[in-house]
Design an enzyme around this catalytic site. Structure first.
Site, PDB file in Angstrom:
ATOM      1  N   HIS A  70       0.822  -1.224   0.000  1.00 48.23           N
ATOM      2  CA  HIS A  70       0.000   0.000   0.000  1.00 48.23           C
ATOM      3  C   HIS A  70       0.855   1.272   0.000  1.00 48.23           C
ATOM      4  CE1 HIS A  70      -3.523  -2.455   1.094  1.00 48.23           C
ATOM      5  NE2 HIS A  70      -2.847  -2.957   2.082  1.00 48.23           N
TER       6      HIS A  70
HETATM    7  O1  RIB Z   1      -4.664   0.123   5.039  1.00 54.74           O
HETATM    8  C1  RIB Z   1      -3.286   0.057   4.802  1.00 54.74           C
HETATM    9  C2  RIB Z   1      -2.563   1.100   5.588  1.00 54.74           C
HETATM   10  O2  RIB Z   1      -2.729   0.872   6.996  1.00 54.74           O
HETATM   11  C3  RIB Z   1      -1.048   1.044   5.354  1.00 54.74           C
HETATM   12  O3  RIB Z   1      -0.516   2.316   5.535  1.00 54.74           O
HETATM   13  C4  RIB Z   1      -0.584   0.128   6.437  1.00 54.74           C
HETATM   14  O4  RIB Z   1       0.795   0.336   6.758  1.00 54.74           O
HETATM   15  C5  RIB Z   1      -1.458   0.558   7.583  1.00 54.74           C
HETATM   16  O5  RIB Z   1      -0.883   1.732   8.143  1.00 54.74           O
END
Ligand code: RIB
Ligand code: CA
Length: 319
Positions: free
Chosen positions: A251
């Protein structure tokens, strides 16, 4: 050269993002602030030192520890996804000779709070600094409350978070970073500094399988590859059991990559709001992404498409 401040809750995918940023010549990582999220903020700070320790750096971004709790809701971490220490339990790993495998970077924590470092950097680089937020937006909301005039000088705020036409990863309707602190997200999105958001709708398009990761980094003898391979195991096991494939979503790497390689990403303007009161929909990011339906002046660009070739370019840069 783009000057950036990374606000992060490392987190395995945060590690990929931070290492990518530190290895991108187009970016100058002026500062890194930690925030509660995947793990408590103290652990997030320890993890940041471990991540930077995997690089052979002579000089480091300024590092400051941020907020330990969301604005209103109690903190709920994601250690079940990222490993007890938030980095695949790499902090406990020993080599066959019994020595610790990974060490902290040889740098120190700033005496400033995370919020004050954000304000300091915003005023040091007026209209130039880009904040890349990879965790809950608590630090940013508190910085706006403390000195809105300084925060208005940010060039833009790039956010990994939210979900619009896909499912959430905490509840059906909410993504983790926004769910943990919806009040902070709503204040940041309504503040007026341009926001570029990379929601799950985009980050779910990049499926990094364990097989691809193995092909790319297992067995390579550099420290970063070994660290990322070790750090990712817990996450991939979680995905195998609860998401349906052995691998994971990087992500947080996407907002960083979009700064250096914008052609791989497509975004639309939208007016985003965040549900802060709902029971079933708490933390939901609400926006109509249909261009013909924009009623409000947009407050954000929303990434809706990632080119299939992104992953190849990502690994080329990471090496
Ligand atoms: O939903 C994904 C996000 O939430 C990413 O930034 C992961 O590291 C958590 O922080
Ligand atoms: Ca994160």
């Amino acid at each position: 050269m783009q000057r950036i401040l990374i606000d992060t809750d490392p987190g395995v995918d945060d590690a990929y993002a931070i290492l990518l940023a530190m290895r991108s010549p187009e970016l100058c990582v002026e500062a890194i602030t930690t925030v509660c999220g995947n793990v408590p903020v103290e652990q997030a700070t320890q993890n940041l030192f471990t991540i930077l320790g995997s690089l052979d750096l002579d000089e480091f971004p300024i590092i400051a520890q941020g907020e330990a709790a969301p604005l209103v809701k109690p903190l709920v971490t994601a250690a079940h996804v990222h490993g007890d220490d938030g980095l695949g339990n790499t902090s406990h790993l020993r080599d066959t000779d019994g020595n610790q495998r990974y060490f902290h970077a040889n740098t120190t924590l700033s005496s400033l709070s995370g919020v004050d470092l954000i304000l300091e950097a915003a005023s040091q680089y007026p209209d130039e600094l880009i904040v890349v937020a990879l965790g809950p937006l608590t630090n940013l909301a508190k910085a706006i409350r403390k000195d809105a005039a300084k925060m208005r000088r940010l060039q833009k705020i790039v956010v990994m978070g939210g979900v619009f036409e896909d499912y959430g990863n905490v509840t059906t309707t909410a993504e983790f970073n926004i769910f943990i602190d919806p009040h902070a997200a709503q204040e940041v999105f309504q503040f007026g500094v341009p926001v570029h958001i990379f929601p799950l709708d985009a980050t779910h398009q990049v499926v990094l399988t364990g097989e691809r990761l193995r092909a790319e980094i297992e067995g390579r003898d550099d420290k970063v590859s070994r660290f990322l391979w070790d750090a990712t195991q817990a996450c991939m096991e979680f995905y195998r059991q609860h998401v349906g494939f052995w691998g994971f979503h990087i992500h947080d790497a996407l907002p960083i990559a979009a700064l250096t390689s914008p052609d791989y990403f497509e975004s639309v303007d939208a007016y985003i709001q965040v549900e802060t009161e709902g029971d079933l929909t708490n933390g939901m990011t609400v926006a109509d992404l249909r261009p013909e339906r924009q009623r409000h002046n947009p407050n954000a660009q929303v990434c809706v498409k990632v080119a299939a070739a992104f992953l190849d370019s990502f690994f080329k840069r990471l090496r």
